[in-house]
Design a protein around this motif. Structure first.
Motif, mmCIF file in Angstrom:
data_model
loop_
_atom_site.group_PDB
_atom_site.id
_atom_site.type_symbol
_atom_site.label_atom_id
_atom_site.label_comp_id
_atom_site.label_asym_id
_atom_site.label_seq_id
_atom_site.Cartn_x
_atom_site.Cartn_y
_atom_site.Cartn_z
ATOM 1 N N ALA A 81 -38.945 71.486 -49.112
ATOM 2 C CA ALA A 81 -37.768 71.367 -48.248
ATOM 3 C C ALA A 81 -37.694 72.484 -47.226
ATOM 4 C CB ALA A 81 -36.496 71.365 -49.100
ATOM 5 N N SER A 82 -38.423 73.565 -47.424
ATOM 6 C CA SER A 82 -38.434 74.685 -46.484
ATOM 7 C C SER A 82 -39.701 75.496 -46.707
ATOM 8 C CB SER A 82 -37.193 75.570 -46.654
ATOM 9 O OG SER A 82 -37.175 76.168 -47.938
ATOM 10 N N THR B 177 -35.824 78.225 -40.488
ATOM 11 C CA THR B 177 -34.861 77.473 -41.298
ATOM 12 C C THR B 177 -33.551 77.353 -40.532
ATOM 13 O OG1 THR B 177 -34.128 79.511 -42.392
ATOM 14 C CG2 THR B 177 -35.869 78.260 -43.473
ATOM 15 N N GLY B 178 -32.753 76.342 -40.889
ATOM 16 C CA GLY B 178 -31.460 76.158 -40.243
ATOM 17 C C GLY B 178 -31.550 75.881 -38.755
ATOM 18 N N GLY C 272 -31.996 71.324 -39.810
ATOM 19 C CA GLY C 272 -32.977 71.275 -40.889
ATOM 20 C C GLY C 272 -33.881 72.480 -40.909
ATOM 21 N N ASN C 273 -34.869 72.431 -41.786
ATOM 22 C CA ASN C 273 -35.852 73.494 -41.934
ATOM 23 C C ASN C 273 -37.214 72.995 -41.480
ATOM 24 O OD1 ASN C 273 -33.837 75.053 -43.326
ATOM 25 N ND2 ASN C 273 -34.342 73.933 -45.207
ATOM 26 N N PHE C 274 -37.898 73.777 -40.666
ATOM 27 C CA PHE C 274 -39.244 73.408 -40.262
ATOM 28 C C PHE C 274 -40.188 73.535 -41.465
ATOM 29 C CE2 PHE C 274 -39.533 73.929 -35.367
ATOM 30 C CZ PHE C 274 -38.469 73.063 -35.218
ATOM 31 N N VAL C 275 -41.042 72.533 -41.624
ATOM 32 C CA VAL C 275 -42.021 72.541 -42.706
ATOM 33 C C VAL C 275 -43.365 72.107 -42.149
ATOM 34 C CG1 VAL C 275 -40.334 72.104 -44.537
ATOM 35 C CG2 VAL C 275 -41.399 70.176 -43.350
ATOM 36 N N VAL D 9 -34.699 67.516 -42.313
ATOM 37 C CA VAL D 9 -33.284 67.499 -41.939
ATOM 38 C C VAL D 9 -32.379 67.415 -43.162
ATOM 39 C CG1 VAL D 9 -31.512 66.205 -40.674
ATOM 40 C CG2 VAL D 9 -33.803 66.473 -39.701
ATOM 41 N N TYR D 10 -31.353 68.267 -43.207
ATOM 42 C CA TYR D 10 -30.362 68.172 -44.273
ATOM 43 C C TYR D 10 -28.953 67.902 -43.745
ATOM 44 C CZ TYR D 10 -29.694 73.182 -43.122
ATOM 45 O OH TYR D 10 -29.482 74.384 -42.480
#
Length: 296
Positions: free
Chosen positions: A71-72, A78-79, A95-98, A134-135
């Motif tokens: 997720a991260s 992040t964020g 979201g957090n880039f992954v 994306v969260y």
């Protein structure tokens, strides 16, 4: 539609082969949409809106959909707040880039096999595709549950879980953790051996009359004239042709050319392909008529 992202390295003398990535035309609650069905890191495939006007893969995170992708990531932003669409001031994905080492593209959600892209550098070393897990998604008045699909029609279309950006722009983002990353479309990040980095969006091969609408007329089906009842091609499904070959480039070589500035110094991760400007360029044209003052 045509979208190209040219790299600085040339294709070798060997016969090059592009990769066909399937797309899907569907009737959503907001009209006919071009959809791409993606499995992330070996996870379950989901549908995403295919958009040549944005440049990031924004996918609603879930453990089942992201497979081996977390997720991260500590080394990525992040964020991140990604402003999207005509109402970008309020329509955002957070979201957090992954980094995803592989993505698989399916003709539809019932397919058990698809086209898999493994992320590599231009030199062939293993790499990852930068995307956004994306969260949170909001349009300024409402915050959406990212576990639920958008634009769905019961019995017709299951809906999308994010946006698959297919634009030729490259940007940078800094997260709440202070990390910065360069990002662009997955298509611009993808290396296809033996070809020049780039892609062609071939979205006009399928008659709108074949789209399942649940009995209602297809919105805008006659805008571009009568729709064919059958396709003269062996396959009418829309697709992305990924990886530019000399034969493919020759089909789109312009008769008249005009010099234009590039989108800047940023290049796509993995491929090193240059970016373009997000919006149109301004051109100065001078019109001259005999005995008249030139008009600019």
């Amino acid at each position: 539609m045509l979208a190209l992202a040219f790299s600085s390295f040339a294709a070798p003398d060997a016969i090059a082969q592009s990769v066909d990535i399937p797309l899907q035309l569907v009737e959503s609650s907001q009209g006919v949409r071009l959809i791409i069905n993606v499995g992330i890191g070996g996870g379950a495939q989901r549908s995403y809106l295919f958009d040549t006007g944005s440049n990031l893969f924004n996918a609603a995170y879930s453990a089942s959909a992201f497979g081996t992708v977390p997720a991260s990531a500590d080394n990525l932003p992040t964020g991140v707040v990604y402003k999207y669409g005509d109402n970008a001031a309020t329509n955002t994905f957070v979201g957090n880039f992954v980094g995803a080492s592989s993505l698989t593209f399916y003709p539809d959600l019932t397919s058990t096999s698809g086209v898999t892209l493994n992320a590599t550098t231009a030199a062939g070393a293993p790499s990852t595709f930068t995307m956004n897990a994306v969260y949170q998604h909001t349009d300024g008045t409402k915050t959406y549950d990212t576990s639920l699909p958008l634009q769905s029609i019961p019995g017709v279309f299951g809906g999308v879980y994010g946006i698959f950006g297919a634009g030729t722009m490259v940007s940078q983002a800094t997260g709440t953790n202070g990390a910065t990353a360069t990002y662009g479309s997955i298509l611009g990040q993808a290396v296809v051996p033996g070809t020049t980095a780039g892609y062609v969006v071939a979205a006009n091969g399928q008659s709108l009359s074949s789209v399942n609408t649940g009995g209602a007329p297809v919105q805008g089906s006659s805008v571009n004239g009568p729709q064919p009842s059958q396709c003269v091609l062996s396959s009418c499904g829309p697709s992305v042709i990924l990886g530019l070959t000399p034969a493919l480039l020759a089909q789109f070589r312009p008769v008249n050319t005009m010099a234009a500035a590039s989108g800047g110094s940023l290049t796509f991760p993995n491929t090193g392909a240059p970016s373009s400007a997000e919006f149109g360029i301004n051109m100065t044209v001078t019109v001259r008529a005999p005995g008249q003052t030139p008009i600019r």
